[in-house]
Scaffold this active site. Structure first.
Site, short mmCIF file in Angstrom:
data_model
loop_
_atom_site.label_atom_id
_atom_site.label_comp_id
_atom_site.label_asym_id
_atom_site.label_seq_id
_atom_site.Cartn_x
_atom_site.Cartn_y
_atom_site.Cartn_z
N CYS A 292 8.47 6.51 -0.83
CA CYS A 292 9.32 5.46 -1.41
C CYS A 292 9.29 5.46 -2.93
CB CYS A 292 8.89 4.09 -0.90
SG CYS A 292 7.22 3.66 -1.41
N ASP B 136 6.92 4.30 -4.80
CA ASP B 136 6.16 3.18 -5.35
C ASP B 136 4.83 3.66 -5.92
OD1 ASP B 136 8.21 1.60 -4.67
OD2 ASP B 136 7.25 0.65 -2.96
N CYS C 255 6.64 -2.57 -3.17
CA CYS C 255 7.31 -3.59 -2.36
C CYS C 255 6.37 -4.75 -2.05
CB CYS C 255 7.77 -2.95 -1.06
SG CYS C 255 6.38 -2.52 0.00
N CYS D 205 2.76 1.28 3.45
CA CYS D 205 2.51 0.59 2.18
C CYS D 205 1.02 0.28 2.04
CB CYS D 205 3.31 -0.70 2.11
SG CYS D 205 5.04 -0.48 2.58
#
Ligand code: FES
Length: 143
Positions: A35, A37, A60, A104
């Site tokens: 992603c 991130d 996120c 995540c």
């Protein structure tokens, strides 16, 4: 059922241990290839124990909640214990994450390992490289 647990929402809205430690004894930074991130963590360490921890993330809501929970879980703990923290334990402490958001929490596990490795490297402390695998590849594990 709500997509996110109350615990996730609490840590997302009121993340613990956000910030920077200017004179940190160790710093870790990892990125999620999937992603894009990024997560960064700062540790203060005394006698092998994490006395303070702060994090920053360009990530996120699940990444924020995971980092917040993970920092709470390692604060006051020996480095050896922090190294054993898994993303699964973080997700469980958050009362679960949706399956497509589990990756995540991997960032939180990895960033702690990266910081501990940085501490070992800075201080010439020998370690088993097997404890610090190459960066997690979400594509290969399917998370
Ligand atoms: Fe990137 Fe959650 S979507 S860390």
């Amino acid at each position: 059922m709500a997509l996110y647990s109350e615990t996730v929402m609490d840590h997302f809205r009121n993340p613990r241990n956000v910030g920077v430690i200017e004179d940190a004894d160790a710093v870790g930074e990892v990125g999620n290839a999937r992603c894009g991130d990024i997560m960064k963590i700062y540790l203060k360490i005394a006698d092998g124990v994490i006395t303070d921890v702060k994090f920053e993330t360009f990530g996120c809501g699940s990444a924020i909640a995971s980092a917040s929970m993970a920092t709470e879980m390692i604060k006051g703990k020996p480095l050896s214990e922090a190294l054993t923290l898994t993303n699964k334990a973080v997700a469980e402490a958050l009362d679960g994450l949706p399956a497509h958001k589990l990756h995540c929490s991997v960032l939180a596990e990895e960033v702690i390992k990266a910081a501990v490795k940085d501490y070992y490297d800075r201080n010439g402390i020998p370690y088993d490289p097997a404890d610090f695998p190459e960066e997690h590849d979400c594509e290969s594990c399917g998370l």
